[in-house]
Scaffold this active site. Structure first.
Site, PDB file in Angstrom:
ATOM      1  N   LYS A 288       0.813  -1.224   0.000  1.00 32.59           N
ATOM      2  CA  LYS A 288       0.000   0.000   0.000  1.00 32.59           C
ATOM      3  C   LYS A 288       0.845   1.273   0.000  1.00 32.59           C
ATOM      4  O   LYS A 288       0.417   2.294  -0.509  1.00 32.59           O
ATOM      5  CB  LYS A 288      -0.950   0.007   1.198  1.00 32.59           C
ATOM      6  CG  LYS A 288      -2.082  -0.997   1.058  1.00 32.59           C
ATOM      7  CD  LYS A 288      -3.045  -0.866   2.221  1.00 32.59           C
ATOM      8  CE  LYS A 288      -4.164  -1.885   2.100  1.00 32.59           C
ATOM      9  NZ  LYS A 288      -5.203  -1.706   3.102  1.00 32.59           N
ATOM     10  N   ASP A 324     -10.132   2.486   1.494  1.00 35.55           N
ATOM     11  CA  ASP A 324     -10.182   2.003   2.879  1.00 35.55           C
ATOM     12  C   ASP A 324     -10.919   3.012   3.759  1.00 35.55           C
ATOM     13  O   ASP A 324     -11.613   2.645   4.705  1.00 35.55           O
ATOM     14  CB  ASP A 324      -8.764   1.820   3.447  1.00 35.55           C
ATOM     15  CG  ASP A 324      -8.122   0.521   2.954  1.00 35.55           C
ATOM     16  OD1 ASP A 324      -8.862  -0.407   2.593  1.00 35.55           O
ATOM     17  OD2 ASP A 324      -6.880   0.467   2.928  1.00 35.55           O
TER      18      ASP A 324
END
Ligand code: ATR
Length: 486
Positions: A288, A324
């Site tokens: 990420k 997210d």
């Protein structure tokens, strides 16, 4: 074609597997090396027992098989099969080291075909293209390479070689978790078939069962028009995301495919993915942060939390997004409403990457956040970025006044599943306890909160919601409702 590999000890056990998966398979491979000795003598009767074409394979141990007999007996078994008077095997798998036998000519003339195979359990040969080219002994043989990609470079070598190899028929596949995409993409890569095993008894590393291949990956519908998406991570094969995304495509009747890639080098991989035509990726641990320097563009949330979980193809590069945050907020929004965040207070336990996204999400909605972490310096640094309060985890002062407590540490997850970060804390019944962990479904933290009358939210809701937000970014369409992720 999906080929079911039959590795039972008896012919009747193998017929049971055919029955179980009949609607998903087009061909079977009888792995005669797995049969009990008494059953081995009956192999030439097997093609009559099914209406499917059958490959005969008798694999030696050094090639990954179970054959313990002499080589002479193995060769004789092939020859007997070729001259059988019953319905015959449609294919025989002969390894690279074997010569071209006299009987092969008659066998081919009568419609039989030879698969000429080599196996590498330790890697992918650098000269894979030449190895493939040189495999067939006589024209009409189907070259087969089963190799083991150990890293992203190996996988890319395998994918590029397979795609470029222009003979009409070939079978090229990567074993192990890293090789799984080559099995799913075999139609796009021009492979003659892909091998699957019955659930729970994989005959080779990386086999998927035929039902999952069809139900999750819609194998028989993959064609040159299929739009390609995926997830990159390491490890990644346990992820639930392929089930969620592929189910969404199916419900919307849109020709898209979502594949898991276990990747250690996102940079090289994403270059290949542009060339191959991929349009988007989910990004998970540990990439990420690593993908951020590779981005052409990034949205504000990626900049704020220095974490990117979604890549969208942008020309010859990638733009970065973070769903997210929306995924995390979604269950809270369902409880509080879009405008119900302002003026609330929250405790965030932990100060790592996940906490950063949570603190940003809450603070940007007007929630007063306090961060508690084991290492106070990290809590202090994170608090400074988002202008909030902080403290040490073992202090935990004022927790009882918070509307929401979010657990972002690894405590509660295997192997520390019998731990929690605030074991002394007594929850107040009106609080919301939110744990980002989704396995187990209910951590110790959540179960104590539930017993105190709190409303609890686990990481599964966040996972599903961030996936649905990605689905929208990938396809431009909302995720179809009333579905269950599988
Ligand atoms: P992630 O990206 O999942 O948030 P991370 O950045 O490694 O992962 O952060 C892990 C978090 O779990 C940190 O807050 C860490 O606390 P420290 O900053 O003190 O390391 C917390 N954590 C990990 N193990 C812990 C433990 N045994 N007790 C308390 N907190 C722990």
């Amino acid at each position: 074609m999906i080929c079911l590999v039959l590795s039972g000890k008896t012919l009747s056990e193998n017929l049971g597997y055919i029955k179980q998966y009949r609607s998903y398979i087009q061909i079977v491979e009888l792995r005669a090396d797995f049969l009990d000795d008494s059953e081995f003598t009956l192999i030439n009767r097997f093609p009559e027992m099914t209406d499917l074409p059958v490959i005969l394979t008798i694999r030696k141990r050094e090639d990954g098989g179970h054959w313990r007999g002499r080589e002479k007996a193995r060769i004789e078994a092939f020859q007997l099969a070729a001259s059988s008077r019953l319905r015959r095997f449609s294919f025989m798998d002969l390894e690279e080291a074997l010569p071209s036998f006299e009987w092969e000519k008659d066998w081919i003339r009568e419609g039989g075909r030879i698969i000429r195979s080599f196996h590498d359990f330790n890697g992918v040969p650098m000269d894979l293209a030449a190895r493939l080219e040189n495999l067939p002994r006589v024209s009409g043989e189907i070259p087969k390479a089963a190799v083991t990609p150990l890293n992203t470079a190996d996988l890319l070598n395998l994918l590029r070689t397979t795609e470029a190899y222009s003979r009409e028929d070939k079978i090229v596949l990567g074993m192990g978790d890293i090789g799984i995409p080559t099995r799913i993409l075999s139609r796009r890569l021009g492979s003659f078939l892909t091998f699957c095993s019955p659930s729970g008894i994989s005959a080779a590393p990386g086999h998927i069962n035929p039902e999952s291949m069809e139900k999750i990956y819609h194998f028989s519908k993959i064609d040159n028009k299929t739009r390609l998406f995926g997830i990159i991570g390491n490890p990644v094969m346990h992820t639930l995301s392929p089930g969620l995304h592929n189910r969404g495509y199916e419900l919307l009747k849109t020709n898209c495919l979502y594949i898991p890639f276990q990747i250690d080098d996102p940079d090289e991989f994403l270059k290949w993915a542009v060339d191959f035509g991929f349009e988007g990726f989910s990004v998970t641990v540990p990439h990420k942060e690593r993908v951020i320097p590779l981005l052409r563009m990034m949205d504000e949330s990626v900049k704020a939390v220095l974490s990117c979980n979604t890549l969208i193809r942008s020309g010859s590069g990638w733009s970065g997004h973070n769903t997210d945050i929306a995924g995390f907020l979604s269950p809270l929004q369902a409880l509080w409403g879009v405008d119900g965040f302002k003026g609330r207070s929250a405790i965030v336990l932990g100060a790592g990457g996940a906490a950063r996204a949570v603190v940003h999400a809450l603070a940007s909605r007007g929630v007063a956040v306090t961060i508690y972490n084991r290492t106070s310096k990290k809590a202090e640094d994170l608090a400074a970025l988002f202008n909030c309060r902080w403290g040490r985890l073992d202090d935990g002062r004022g927790m009882e006044y918070a509307d929401l407590i979010v657990q972002t540490t690894i405590l509660g997850m295997f192997p520390v599943d019998n731990e929690e970060p605030v074991s002394d804390y007594i929850f107040s019944s009106g609080q919301i306890a939110y744990d980002l962990i989704y396995t187990p479904e209910e951590t110790l933290f959540l179960s104590r909160a539930r017993l105190s009358g709190c409303r609890i939210i686990n990481g599964m809701e966040m996972l599903v919601q961030q996936g649905k937000a990605q689905f929208l970014l990938f396809t431009g369409r909302d995720y179809p409702e009333d579905t269950v992720s599988s």
